[in-house]
Write a protein that holds these residues in place. Structure first.
Motif, PDB file in Angstrom:
ATOM      1  N   THR A 326       5.047   3.358  -3.166  1.00 43.67           N
ATOM      2  CA  THR A 326       5.765   2.098  -2.927  1.00 43.67           C
ATOM      3  C   THR A 326       6.836   2.290  -1.853  1.00 43.67           C
ATOM      4  O   THR A 326       6.978   1.486  -0.935  1.00 43.67           O
ATOM      5  N   GLN A 327       7.565   3.405  -1.965  1.00 41.83           N
ATOM      6  CA  GLN A 327       8.570   3.720  -0.944  1.00 41.83           C
ATOM      7  C   GLN A 327       7.923   3.905   0.428  1.00 41.83           C
ATOM      8  O   GLN A 327       8.455   3.476   1.445  1.00 41.83           O
ATOM      9  N   ASN A 328       6.756   4.568   0.449  1.00 40.47           N
ATOM     10  CA  ASN A 328       6.099   4.858   1.724  1.00 40.47           C
ATOM     11  C   ASN A 328       5.575   3.588   2.410  1.00 40.47           C
ATOM     12  O   ASN A 328       5.616   3.479   3.637  1.00 40.47           O
ATOM     13  N   VAL A 329       5.100   2.631   1.609  1.00 36.59           N
ATOM     14  CA  VAL A 329       4.662   1.354   2.187  1.00 36.59           C
ATOM     15  C   VAL A 329       5.873   0.627   2.783  1.00 36.59           C
ATOM     16  O   VAL A 329       5.816   0.110   3.909  1.00 36.59           O
ATOM     17  N   ALA A 330       6.994   0.622   2.050  1.00 32.11           N
ATOM     18  CA  ALA A 330       8.203  -0.058   2.523  1.00 32.11           C
ATOM     19  C   ALA A 330       8.712   0.580   3.813  1.00 32.11           C
ATOM     20  O   ALA A 330       9.080  -0.094   4.779  1.00 32.11           O
ATOM     21  N   ARG A 331       8.721   1.916   3.828  1.00 32.70           N
ATOM     22  CA  ARG A 331       9.172   2.696   4.973  1.00 32.70           C
ATOM     23  C   ARG A 331       8.397   2.309   6.248  1.00 32.70           C
ATOM     24  O   ARG A 331       8.945   2.247   7.325  1.00 32.70           O
ATOM     25  N   ARG A 332       7.117   2.034   6.106  1.00 32.01           N
ATOM     26  CA  ARG A 332       6.283   1.692   7.259  1.00 32.01           C
ATOM     27  C   ARG A 332       6.333   0.215   7.618  1.00 32.01           C
ATOM     28  O   ARG A 332       5.715  -0.202   8.584  1.00 32.01           O
TER      29      ARG A 332
END
Ligand SMILES: [Zn+2]
Length: 513
Positions: A326-332
């Motif tokens: 979830t964090q990685n999707v937001a980061r991108r």
């Protein structure tokens, strides 16, 4: 006395026959173009003469004769482009694709490959095969640190033992002896990500002993682990402690957390260069990067020891996996910035992760996990800001690279796009500056002898393009359309493109360090 007289006589005879040959027997003259020599100097009206595989003169062709004369009036004449970061090893090894059409049609005459820590294992055998079968462009190879580590330790995330480290160093030594131009790392990817900085320094020292360079897809171009600035510092430290020039591949500020950090990155690199560390970077001119769903979203611990599929289905690790993804999707930049470009499951290609999740009535993370379970997908990840791209592009130490990969138009469009968008349309950099970033700068960085300039004595890798039509045609929807506008292209003096069409020539060479 007698001996030196004979020598003088021999030398003068040589001189006479040499200039006679030049006057009579040129293979090709390219006349009347706007000539940009690749050094960064201003365009001049000049002709160029080619004999065999070399450029014989740059200047006036008055009184000179050649078997063929090309009229380049209204066209731009430059050195063939040099791409320091591609994924062409498979193409060059396959006789059906070894002409390297996507690159020739962009004006590229030399490609480097084996980047991102991932290369063929047998450097010498690969180079020999390319020379034997024939390749359309010149090519050079890096030895991949990830490849070497996998060879010795598999996908283990452990620290190497002294004996394992020695074996990795021996493999790098062999590769350098066989002609690799340096070592590449992909510290963002598994298994490179499992290596400490110290381990990377140890193996890079071997490449340094051979005069090789260090090329890196850095550990973090965003805010995943040590951050963008932490990664630039790590790269500079590797250059300083392993004593070799370092090249940061596809430099970027990836994702909302690090947008605007281009200024800090540039300051770090300028400071390092001032104290004598040789730092350069390459860049592709697109706001989307190209990678896989796994590499973009799945944390590396889930890939360790080959346990990816097990972890994707394990309910006990699911909460941790979902939280980090979830964090990685937001980061991108969110699920609607991730476009599926090539997958075994064709029904998802051309859709964003957000669209797929909506269709399947599940969360984007659940959809991403299902995609990975079904064999994964390439993804175009729209995560860069134009102001960062332009800031990097203006630096004298930034080269052009395609990083060409499946499903992203950059493999077919990078070089003409850079000129069309950033020189002709937006006026971000002058044409001569852009040409230098695609010719003499990569030639110098990669250590290519007698290439990257239009200069007497240099290899005749020459590009003639029409500034009105030179452009990419590939898109994210149709990423494999060849570029337009290259009228003529010579590789080692032979025409690879003649009047806009590819010839059957396979004039490229596998170049050894
Ligand atoms: Zn990369």
């Amino acid at each position: 006395m007698k001996r030196s007289f004979i020598l003088m006589l021999a030398a003068s005879t040589l001189l006479i026959s040499h200039s006679f040959a030049q006057a009579q027997d040129l293979d090709l003259i390219i006349r009347g173009g706007s000539l940009i020599d690749g050094s960064g100097s201003r365009a001049v009206k000049a002709d160029i003469g080619i004999k065999g595989d070399r450029t014989v003169f740059v200047g006036s062709s008055a009184g000179k004769k050649a078997k063929r004369v090309i009229d380049a009036t209204g066209l731009v004449v430059t050195p063939g482009f040099i791409d320091p970061h591609t994924h062409t090893a498979g193409d060059l090894s396959d006789p059906k694709r070894s002409r390297n059409d996507p690159y020739l049609m962009q004006g590229v005459t030399t490609v480097a490959t084996g980047n991102d820590g991932d290369s063929p294992t047998a450097i010498g055998a690969t180079l020999a095969k390319w020379d034997q079968q024939g390749i359309g462009s010149n090519a050079v190879l890096f030895i991949g640190q990830g490849t070497v580590r996998r060879e010795v330790m598999g996908m283990s995330d452990a620290k190497p033992t002294a004996e394992q480290l020695d074996r990795m160093k021996a493999l790098v030594d062999t590769a350098m002896n066989e002609g690799a131009i340096g070592i590449s790392t992909g510290l963002y990817y598994a298994p490179g990500s499992f290596s400490t900085t110290e381990e990377v320094i140890e193996v890079s020292r071997i490449a340094a002993q051979h005069g090789g360079i260090y090329d890196t897809h850095m550990r973090d171009e965003s805010s995943y682990t040590i951050g963008l600035l932490g990664s630039v510092k790590e790269t500079i430290r590797i250059g300083e402690e392993a004593h070799l020039p370092v090249m940061i591949s596809h430099i970027k500020a990836l994702g909302v957390d690090v947008w605007g950090q281009s200024a800090d990155v540039i300051a770090l690199i300028d400071a390092a260069r001032k104290r004598g560390v040789k730092v350069t970077a390459s860049q592709y001119p697109y706001t989307a990067s190209g990678t896989s769903v796994t590499a973009a979203l799945v944390p590396r611990w889930a890939e360790a020891n080959g346990a990816l599929q097990k972890n994707l289905s394990d309910p006990s690790v699911r909460p941790r996996l979902v939280e980090e993804m979830t964090q990685n999707v937001a980061r991108r930049g969110g699920a609607d910035t991730l476009l599926m470009t090539s997958a075994r499951d064709k029904t998802i290609v051309g859709k964003t992760l957000a669209q797929i999740a909506t269709e399947r009535k599940e969360s984007p993370i659940a959809a991403a996990i299902e995609i990975d379970k079904a064999g994964g997908s390439s993804v175009a990840s729209f995560n860069m800001k134009d102001s960062d791209i332009e800031a990097f592009m203006r630096q004298t130490w930034v080269m052009t690279c395609s990083d060409g990969s499946e499903g992203h138009p950059r493999k077919y469009g990078t070089f003409p796009r850079k000129l069309r968008e950033y020189v002709y349309n937006k006026h971000i950099i002058p044409l001569e500056f852009a040409i230098r970033s695609s010719t003499s700068l990569p030639a110098e960085t990669l250590g290519l002898k007698d290439r990257g300039l239009l200069k007497a004595g240099y290899f005749a890798d020459v590009l003639v393009f029409d500034p009105k039509t030179f452009n990419e045609r590939a898109t994210y929807q149709e990423p494999t359309i060849l570029s337009t506008g290259v009228r003529y292209l010579t590789v080692n003096g032979q025409l690879a493109i003649d009047n806009g069409s590819l010839t059957s020539a396979l004039a490229g060479r596998a170049l050894k360090h």
